[in-house]
Design a protein around this motif. Structure first.
Motif, short mmCIF file in Angstrom:
data_model
loop_
_atom_site.label_atom_id
_atom_site.label_comp_id
_atom_site.label_asym_id
_atom_site.label_seq_id
_atom_site.Cartn_x
_atom_site.Cartn_y
_atom_site.Cartn_z
N GLU A 205 -12.37 1.59 -0.50
CA GLU A 205 -12.02 2.03 -1.86
C GLU A 205 -12.43 3.48 -2.02
O GLU A 205 -13.60 3.84 -1.83
CB GLU A 205 -12.71 1.17 -2.90
CG GLU A 205 -12.30 1.52 -4.32
CD GLU A 205 -12.92 0.59 -5.36
OE1 GLU A 205 -12.67 0.81 -6.56
OE2 GLU A 205 -13.64 -0.35 -4.95
N THR A 206 -11.46 4.31 -2.34
CA THR A 206 -11.74 5.74 -2.50
C THR A 206 -12.23 6.04 -3.91
O THR A 206 -12.00 5.28 -4.85
CB THR A 206 -10.48 6.57 -2.21
OG1 THR A 206 -9.46 6.19 -3.14
CG2 THR A 206 -9.99 6.34 -0.79
N VAL B 61 -7.58 1.38 -3.02
CA VAL B 61 -8.11 0.72 -1.83
C VAL B 61 -7.14 1.01 -0.69
O VAL B 61 -5.98 0.57 -0.73
CB VAL B 61 -8.27 -0.80 -2.05
CG1 VAL B 61 -8.74 -1.46 -0.76
CG2 VAL B 61 -9.24 -1.08 -3.19
N GLN C 32 0.84 -1.20 0.00
CA GLN C 32 0.00 0.00 0.00
C GLN C 32 0.87 1.24 0.00
O GLN C 32 0.61 2.21 -0.73
CB GLN C 32 -0.92 -0.01 1.22
CG GLN C 32 -1.81 1.22 1.31
CD GLN C 32 -2.79 1.12 2.45
OE1 GLN C 32 -3.30 0.05 2.72
NE2 GLN C 32 -3.05 2.24 3.11
N THR D 264 -16.07 9.42 0.29
CA THR D 264 -16.64 8.09 0.50
C THR D 264 -17.04 7.98 1.97
O THR D 264 -16.24 8.27 2.87
CB THR D 264 -15.64 6.99 0.15
OG1 THR D 264 -15.23 7.15 -1.21
CG2 THR D 264 -16.25 5.62 0.35
N SER E 299 -10.54 -1.94 5.02
CA SER E 299 -10.13 -1.50 3.68
C SER E 299 -11.28 -0.77 3.02
O SER E 299 -12.41 -1.28 2.99
CB SER E 299 -9.70 -2.70 2.83
OG SER E 299 -8.56 -3.33 3.39
#
Length: 260
Positions: free
Chosen positions: A101-102, A84, A23, A109, A99
């Motif tokens: 997801e943007t 993510v 990440q 979000t 987690s």
């Protein structure tokens, strides 16, 4: 078979370790956007919004990647758009990571966290060890030491006197104690409070024999005899009168007898 399981465990362990690194690498390789994506929501615990909860984006170095909930558990963090990302919630020593997801640049979000079931860590309460002090004492009877008897120091301990009738024990400071021992005269006890200052204090248990009881035997008292009261003798005139009456009675009897 064992080698196969070991290989699987090692592979899973390496995979878990590489997730945060991947990440961070993904964020580092992504071009800096003109605007960040945002993730916001409410953090609750047992249905109640929680203020003061730390929400972070691990590996995020952008401004706004860390936020402390306020105004009814609300949070809002910044993240790279279109990825993510992991969002970590820390609450009183416990944590939860999810987690999310943007969306695109400038998007928001919504993701709410429910901390029910995530128990905070329990901080151990430090145990206060009380200060101690040394009790030194002796047991004596009629001025002589009493050896080999047990001395009860309630509610702390019990010790035994030595050849000199002395005893010693370590007790907490500032507590109420009852110190007692059996002596030839019976149970002897004292109630004391151990000092809070100093290193030692003394308590002596002393008994004495009871005074002997003197029994007084009463002396019998002989009865006092009373003198007899003398009977008065009849006077001379009374004697003559009695004799005269007797003579008359005798004469009357003779007269009757002669007449018959």
């Amino acid at each position: 078979m064992c080698s196969k399981y070991k290989l699987i465990i090692i592979t899973l362990f390496i995979f878990i370790l590489t997730i945060p690194c991947a990440q961070a690498f993904q964020m580092a390789q992504a071009p800096i956007p003109s605007d960040w994506a945002y993730v916001s929501g409410i953090v609750t615990y047992n249905g109640k919004p929680q203020d003061g909860v730390l929400v972070t984006v691990p590996g995020g170095t952008m401004e706004g990647s860390s936020f402390t909930t306020r105004d009814g558990g609300y949070y809002k963090v910044s993240a790279y758009p279109g990825l993510v990302v992991s969002i970590k919630v820390s609450y009183k020593g416990a944590s939860m990571t999810r987690s999310v997801e943007t969306g695109g640049e400038g998007s928001n979000t919504t993701y709410n966290f429910d901390l029910t079931g995530v128990e905070p860590s329990v901080s151990a309460t430090p145990v206060t060890v009380p200060e101690t002090i040394v009790l030194v004492g002796s047991v004596k009877h009629d001025g002589s030491p009493v050896q080999g008897v047990f001395v009860n120091i309630s509610p702390v301990t019990r010790v035994k006197t030595d050849m000199s009738g002395q005893f010693m024990a370590t007790v907490p400071s500032g507590v109420n104690l009852t110190i007692s021992a059996e002596t030839p005269a019976g149970l002897v006890s004292k109630n004391v409070t151990s000092p809070v200052e100093g290193t030692s204090f003394a308590v002596d248990l002393i008994s004495t024999s009871p005074e002997p009881t003197v029994t007084v035997t009463p002396t019998p008292i002989a009865p006092t005899s009373l003198p007899a009261t003398p009977t008065a003798a009849p006077a001379g005139g009374e004697v003559l009168l009695i004799l005269s009456v007797i003579s008359l009675l005798a004469a009357a009897c003779l007269f009757r007898h002669g007449k018959n």
